[in-house]
Write a protein that holds these residues in place. Structure first.
Motif, PDB file in Angstrom:
ATOM      1  N   GLY A 292       0.814  -1.224   0.000  1.00  0.00           N
ATOM      2  CA  GLY A 292       0.000   0.000   0.000  1.00  0.00           C
ATOM      3  C   GLY A 292       0.842   1.265   0.000  1.00  0.00           C
ATOM      4  N   THR A 293       0.176   2.397  -0.274  1.00  0.00           N
ATOM      5  CA  THR A 293       0.861   3.690  -0.331  1.00  0.00           C
ATOM      6  C   THR A 293       1.496   4.040   1.014  1.00  0.00           C
ATOM      7  OG1 THR A 293      -1.039   4.295  -1.671  1.00  0.00           O
ATOM      8  CG2 THR A 293       0.530   6.039  -1.188  1.00  0.00           C
ATOM      9  N   ALA A 294       0.726   3.873   2.091  1.00  0.00           N
ATOM     10  CA  ALA A 294       1.230   4.250   3.409  1.00  0.00           C
ATOM     11  C   ALA A 294       2.427   3.399   3.792  1.00  0.00           C
ATOM     12  CB  ALA A 294       0.124   4.117   4.452  1.00  0.00           C
ATOM     13  N   GLU A 295       2.358   2.083   3.491  1.00  0.00           N
ATOM     14  CA  GLU A 295       3.461   1.195   3.840  1.00  0.00           C
ATOM     15  C   GLU A 295       4.716   1.575   3.066  1.00  0.00           C
ATOM     16  OE1 GLU A 295       0.265   0.439   3.144  1.00  0.00           O
ATOM     17  OE2 GLU A 295      -0.080  -1.699   3.375  1.00  0.00           O
TER      18      GLU A 295
ATOM     19  N   GLN B 212      -0.830  -2.464   6.756  1.00  0.00           N
ATOM     20  CA  GLN B 212      -2.045  -1.700   7.007  1.00  0.00           C
ATOM     21  C   GLN B 212      -3.061  -2.630   7.656  1.00  0.00           C
ATOM     22  OE1 GLN B 212      -2.653   1.379   4.644  1.00  0.00           O
ATOM     23  NE2 GLN B 212      -4.409   1.998   5.847  1.00  0.00           N
ATOM     24  N   ALA B 213      -3.648  -2.178   8.775  1.00  0.00           N
ATOM     25  CA  ALA B 213      -4.685  -2.974   9.435  1.00  0.00           C
ATOM     26  C   ALA B 213      -5.871  -2.055   9.675  1.00  0.00           C
ATOM     27  CB  ALA B 213      -4.159  -3.539  10.753  1.00  0.00           C
ATOM     28  N   GLY B 214      -6.864  -2.140   8.803  1.00  0.00           N
ATOM     29  CA  GLY B 214      -7.971  -1.183   8.856  1.00  0.00           C
ATOM     30  C   GLY B 214      -7.446   0.193   8.490  1.00  0.00           C
ATOM     31  N   ARG B 215      -7.720   1.173   9.351  1.00  0.00           N
ATOM     32  CA  ARG B 215      -7.225   2.526   9.075  1.00  0.00           C
ATOM     33  C   ARG B 215      -5.836   2.731   9.658  1.00  0.00           C
ATOM     34  NH1 ARG B 215     -11.416   6.589  11.325  1.00  0.00           N
ATOM     35  NH2 ARG B 215      -9.858   8.037  10.532  1.00  0.00           N
ATOM     36  N   ASN B 216      -5.340   1.692  10.303  1.00  0.00           N
ATOM     37  CA  ASN B 216      -4.056   1.849  11.002  1.00  0.00           C
ATOM     38  C   ASN B 216      -2.891   1.180  10.299  1.00  0.00           C
ATOM     39  OD1 ASN B 216      -5.431   3.260  12.889  1.00  0.00           O
ATOM     40  ND2 ASN B 216      -4.615   2.117  14.641  1.00  0.00           N
ATOM     41  N   LEU B 217      -1.725   1.653  10.686  1.00  0.00           N
ATOM     42  CA  LEU B 217      -0.486   1.082  10.207  1.00  0.00           C
ATOM     43  C   LEU B 217       0.157   0.380  11.404  1.00  0.00           C
ATOM     44  CD1 LEU B 217       0.654   1.368   7.362  1.00  0.00           C
ATOM     45  CD2 LEU B 217       2.036   3.276   8.178  1.00  0.00           C
ATOM     46  N   ALA B 218       0.500  -0.913  11.231  1.00  0.00           N
ATOM     47  CA  ALA B 218       1.127  -1.659  12.330  1.00  0.00           C
ATOM     48  C   ALA B 218       2.548  -2.016  11.919  1.00  0.00           C
ATOM     49  CB  ALA B 218       0.330  -2.915  12.636  1.00  0.00           C
ATOM     50  N   VAL B 219       3.488  -1.585  12.755  1.00  0.00           N
ATOM     51  CA  VAL B 219       4.896  -1.796  12.434  1.00  0.00           C
ATOM     52  C   VAL B 219       5.569  -2.578  13.549  1.00  0.00           C
ATOM     53  CG1 VAL B 219       7.121  -0.658  11.987  1.00  0.00           C
ATOM     54  CG2 VAL B 219       4.992   0.376  11.141  1.00  0.00           C
TER      55      VAL B 219
ATOM     56  N   ILE C 218      19.266  -6.101  19.476  1.00  0.00           N
ATOM     57  CA  ILE C 218      19.477  -4.942  20.357  1.00  0.00           C
ATOM     58  C   ILE C 218      18.269  -4.015  20.411  1.00  0.00           C
ATOM     59  CG2 ILE C 218      22.000  -4.968  20.172  1.00  0.00           C
ATOM     60  CD1 ILE C 218      21.767  -2.724  18.098  1.00  0.00           C
ATOM     61  N   MET C 219      17.267  -4.285  19.576  1.00  0.00           N
ATOM     62  CA  MET C 219      16.030  -3.489  19.656  1.00  0.00           C
ATOM     63  C   MET C 219      14.871  -4.331  19.148  1.00  0.00           C
ATOM     64  SD  MET C 219      15.131   0.126  17.750  1.00  0.00           S
ATOM     65  CE  MET C 219      13.721  -0.215  16.695  1.00  0.00           C
ATOM     66  N   ASP C 220      13.743  -4.195  19.825  1.00  0.00           N
ATOM     67  CA  ASP C 220      12.550  -4.920  19.403  1.00  0.00           C
ATOM     68  C   ASP C 220      11.344  -4.063  19.776  1.00  0.00           C
ATOM     69  OD1 ASP C 220      10.476  -6.594  18.867  1.00  0.00           O
ATOM     70  OD2 ASP C 220      11.184  -8.274  20.100  1.00  0.00           O
ATOM     71  N   LYS C 221      10.799  -3.347  18.805  1.00  0.00           N
ATOM     72  CA  LYS C 221       9.717  -2.408  19.124  1.00  0.00           C
ATOM     73  C   LYS C 221       8.574  -2.535  18.131  1.00  0.00           C
ATOM     74  CE  LYS C 221      12.091   1.024  21.730  1.00  0.00           C
ATOM     75  NZ  LYS C 221      12.133   2.385  22.194  1.00  0.00           N
ATOM     76  N   SER C 222       7.382  -2.138  18.601  1.00  0.00           N
ATOM     77  CA  SER C 222       6.277  -2.056  17.653  1.00  0.00           C
ATOM     78  C   SER C 222       5.669  -0.659  17.694  1.00  0.00           C
ATOM     79  CB  SER C 222       5.230  -3.120  17.970  1.00  0.00           C
ATOM     80  OG  SER C 222       4.873  -3.033  19.319  1.00  0.00           O
ATOM     81  N   TYR C 223       5.110  -0.262  16.577  1.00  0.00           N
ATOM     82  CA  TYR C 223       4.546   1.086  16.425  1.00  0.00           C
ATOM     83  C   TYR C 223       3.178   0.944  15.786  1.00  0.00           C
ATOM     84  CZ  TYR C 223       9.524   2.159  16.759  1.00  0.00           C
ATOM     85  OH  TYR C 223      10.820   2.224  17.162  1.00  0.00           O
ATOM     86  N   ASN C 224       2.284   1.822  16.164  1.00  0.00           N
ATOM     87  CA  ASN C 224       0.940   1.742  15.647  1.00  0.00           C
ATOM     88  C   ASN C 224       0.330   3.131  15.600  1.00  0.00           C
ATOM     89  OD1 ASN C 224      -1.867   0.988  15.298  1.00  0.00           O
ATOM     90  ND2 ASN C 224      -1.154  -1.066  15.890  1.00  0.00           N
ATOM     91  N   SER C 225      -0.220   3.504  14.462  1.00  0.00           N
ATOM     92  CA  SER C 225      -0.948   4.779  14.408  1.00  0.00           C
ATOM     93  C   SER C 225      -1.814   4.780  13.167  1.00  0.00           C
ATOM     94  CB  SER C 225       0.012   5.954  14.350  1.00  0.00           C
ATOM     95  OG  SER C 225       0.513   6.103  13.044  1.00  0.00           O
ATOM     96  N   GLU C 226      -2.602   5.820  13.005  1.00  0.00           N
ATOM     97  CA  GLU C 226      -3.393   5.946  11.777  1.00  0.00           C
ATOM     98  C   GLU C 226      -2.444   5.991  10.597  1.00  0.00           C
ATOM     99  OE1 GLU C 226      -6.441   8.877  11.501  1.00  0.00           O
ATOM    100  OE2 GLU C 226      -7.067   8.544  13.573  1.00  0.00           O
TER     101      GLU C 226
ATOM    102  N   LYS D 164       5.473  10.112  10.350  1.00  0.00           N
ATOM    103  CA  LYS D 164       5.768  10.344  11.757  1.00  0.00           C
ATOM    104  C   LYS D 164       6.236   9.047  12.434  1.00  0.00           C
ATOM    105  CE  LYS D 164       3.736  13.017  15.491  1.00  0.00           C
ATOM    106  NZ  LYS D 164       2.541  13.650  16.015  1.00  0.00           N
ATOM    107  N   LEU D 165       5.555   7.964  12.072  1.00  0.00           N
ATOM    108  CA  LEU D 165       5.892   6.648  12.621  1.00  0.00           C
ATOM    109  C   LEU D 165       7.307   6.230  12.195  1.00  0.00           C
ATOM    110  CD1 LEU D 165       3.732   5.252  14.270  1.00  0.00           C
ATOM    111  CD2 LEU D 165       3.204   3.799  12.310  1.00  0.00           C
ATOM    112  N   ALA D 166       7.615   6.493  10.916  1.00  0.00           N
ATOM    113  CA  ALA D 166       8.946   6.157  10.400  1.00  0.00           C
ATOM    114  C   ALA D 166      10.030   6.967  11.116  1.00  0.00           C
ATOM    115  CB  ALA D 166       9.003   6.415   8.898  1.00  0.00           C
TER     116      ALA D 166
END
Lengths: 172, 405
Positions: free
Chosen positions: B47-50, B86-93, B106-114, B120-122
């Motif tokens: 998708g575009t957002a991804e 993309q999950a619905g209107r959200n982006l799950a990273v 050394i890092m393991d994180k998740s991010y979620n937002s519209e 901003k998430l990137a």
């Protein structure tokens, strides 16, 4: 060594003259009208504090007041400019309900920041001169535009010399 | 320096041992050593957002200055892995960083937002990756405020992201504006504007866009900047006869002059990171140079000697002061290390550079660059990467200030 009163004054005067001579134009930059010009020299060469700003009234137009011009990087008032300031003093004294805003400007050379200060110093030098000419300081405000409001667009001495100026905006 | 060389040496040895798997580990040497990042394990849907997320992340990691991205099929010292969907209107990273050399995560994180917030998430992920690997603050999530005018328009205040995107006009003054600084909480901007005719100081909140006047004393009101703790404001006022440095409370009230020079002008105060000292410009020696004074006004001392003019200082979070210095007729960007008194000249090209401001990473600097009477903003790297142009819209852009977060 004990000095009597008169001698002490002379010694102090000599010291001040010596300082003035050695520190070059710096000392003279804020010097009020010269003696012998029928103007009483103020006690201090330091600029007088500003009065509160007055809400801007109506701009008086077509006064034909001339801009005071300056040398590059200087806010010293030169002899050729004195009559222009006197004309403003005369107008203000004849029209007691008016007040003036000295707008200080610079040419485009140098940083914006430095020119804001230089423009303010030019406006304040003219203000101090007007006060020396017995204009009430509460009637004179200053406004520096630095290099942001040139009179003439151009990147040569002809434009620069016109742009190094204090303009008089008279309000009533 | 020794540390960097030993890292290079260590990596070279490791390189030899793993010659088959790891082709390039460090692409530069010395202070500007770059770790090679392998992004091939990060997958996103189509998708575009991804795609925007992926592109922004990669761009941020390059701009950070710390990495080169491994070309296809090659491995790096660190591997960024994960997914963006993309999950619905959200982006799950989900985002992992592996240290390839010692095979640890050394890092393991998740991010979620519209999904509208992909950039901003990137930026958030990029800053986390920088911190995980280099243990330094990133700059991707920060913003830059500046003054300027679009072609044919009057001046206003603008902001943009650290990568130059999302440029927005935040005032409708249409009047000269200069001397832009951020409040320490990065929620508001202070600037000098001529919106009421005189050069007065305003504070504009970046959420509500509400603007309030904080200083309108007779004469000039310029260079206002809040102390790191936010309780005091340093400002240049000329109400008492010529421009001097004053301290006021945070709302601009109760001015107290801390530097008094009746025959000279002061400009551009900037606070030390601990709020104990202020660097400012004074021309009391005959030309403008930098001085440092205690924030109580005690003991001002001249600290720059090389340039014909030294102006526009900003004291960075790293304890170094960046400023503009006139050298051989042009304005160049210099850095003064206050502790060691060592001065470095960063620029040397035949154009004028003005108004430098530190990025919160303590490595990059934004400044205006003027040639042929045209100004744009550029990002400089104190570790030697080439300057990057920040502003691309037609117009004149100047007086930048980098947010602290």
């Amino acid at each position: 060594m004990k000095l009597n009163g008169n001698l002490r004054v002379v010694v102090v005067a000599v010291c001040i003259c010596g300082l003035a001579a050695t520190s070059g134009c710096k000392w003279f930059r804020r010097t009020p009208p010269k003696s012998g010009e029928q103007v009483e020299t103020p006690l201090s060469v330091e600029n007088p504090p500003m009065g509160e700003r007055t809400a801007e009234g109506e701009l008086v137009k077509d006064l034909n007041l001339q801009n005071v011009q300056f040398a590059y990087d200087s806010f010293q008032i030169t002899d050729s400019e004195v009559s222009k300031i006197k004309a403003v003093a005369d107008y203000l004294q004849a029209n007691p309900n008016t007040y003036v805003v000295n707008e200080g400007h610079c040419d485009e050379r140098g940083t914006a920041e430095y020119n804001i200060s230089l423009g303010e110093n030019r406006a304040q030098a003219v203000r101090a001169y007007l006060i020396g000419l017995k204009v009430d300081g509460s009637r004179i405000q200053t406004k520096s535009f630095g290099k942001d409001k040139p009179l003439i667009e151009g990147h040569n001495e002809a434009a620069w010399s016109k742009n190094r100026r204090v303009e008089f905006m008279v309000y009533k | 320096m020794i540390k960097y060389w030993s890292v290079v040496l260590l990596l070279s040895l490791t390189l030899a041992a793993h010659a088959d798997e790891v082709s390039v580990v460090v692409s530069h040497s010395g202070a500007n050593a770059k770790s090679v990042l392998d992004l091939s394990g990060f997958k996103q849907s189509d998708g575009t957002a991804e795609k925007l997320f992926r592109q922004t992340l990669e761009n941020d990691l390059k701009r950070s200055g710390w990495f080169t991205i491994a070309s296809e099929g090659k491995k790096g010292a660190y591997a960024v892995k994960g997914t963006c969907r993309q999950a619905g209107r959200n982006l799950a990273v989900g985002c992992l960083v592996d240290n390839v050399l010692n095979n640890s995560t050394i890092m393991d994180k998740s991010y979620n937002s519209e999904s509208t917030q992909a950039r901003k998430l990137a930026h958030a992920a990029a800053d986390d990756i920088v911190f995980a690997i280099k243990k330094v603050k990133g700059m991707a999530s920060t913003r830059i405020a500046f003054a300027g005018k679009r072609q044919g328009a009057k001046p206003n205040v603008f902001i943009c992201d650290a990568d130059g995107e999302n440029m927005m006009q935040i005032t409708r003054d249409n009047a000269i504006c200069r001397f832009i600084t951020w409040t320490p909480d990065a929620a508001s901007i202070l600037y000098t504007g001529y919106v009421g005719g005189y050069p007065d100081v305003y504070m504009i909140n970046l959420s509500s866009y509400q603007k309030k006047n904080v200083a309108s004393y007779p004469g000039i009101n310029a260079g206002a900047v809040l102390s790191p703790a936010g309780g005091r404001m340093a400002i240049v006022l000329s109400k008492d006869g010529n421009p001097d440095v004053y301290l006021t409370d945070a709302s601009g009230k109760n001015p107290k002059r801390i530097v008094r020079t009746p025959f000279a002008s002061e400009a551009s105060p900037s606070w030390s990171p601990d709020g104990e000292q202020i660097v400012f410009v004074s021309d009391k020696s005959g030309s403008p140079h930098l001085y440092i004074v205690g924030s109580d006004g005690a003991d001002p001392k001249r600290v720059t000697w090389k340039g014909n003019e030294d102006v526009s200082p900003e004291w960075g979070p790293n304890g170094k002061i960046v400023y503009t210095s006139r050298r051989q007729g042009k304005y160049q960007i210099c850095v003064l290390d206050v502790a060691t008194k060592k001065e470095d000249q960063l620029t040397g090209d035949w154009v004028d550079h003005e108004d430098p401001s530190w990025a919160p990473d303590g490595r990059h600097i934004v400044c205006s660059q003027t040639s042929n009477y045209h100004s744009d903003l550029y990002i400089l790297d104190t570790l030697g990467d080439p300057a990057v142009r920040l502003t691309t819209s037609p117009g004149e852009w100047y007086s930048p200030s980098w947010s602290s977060k």
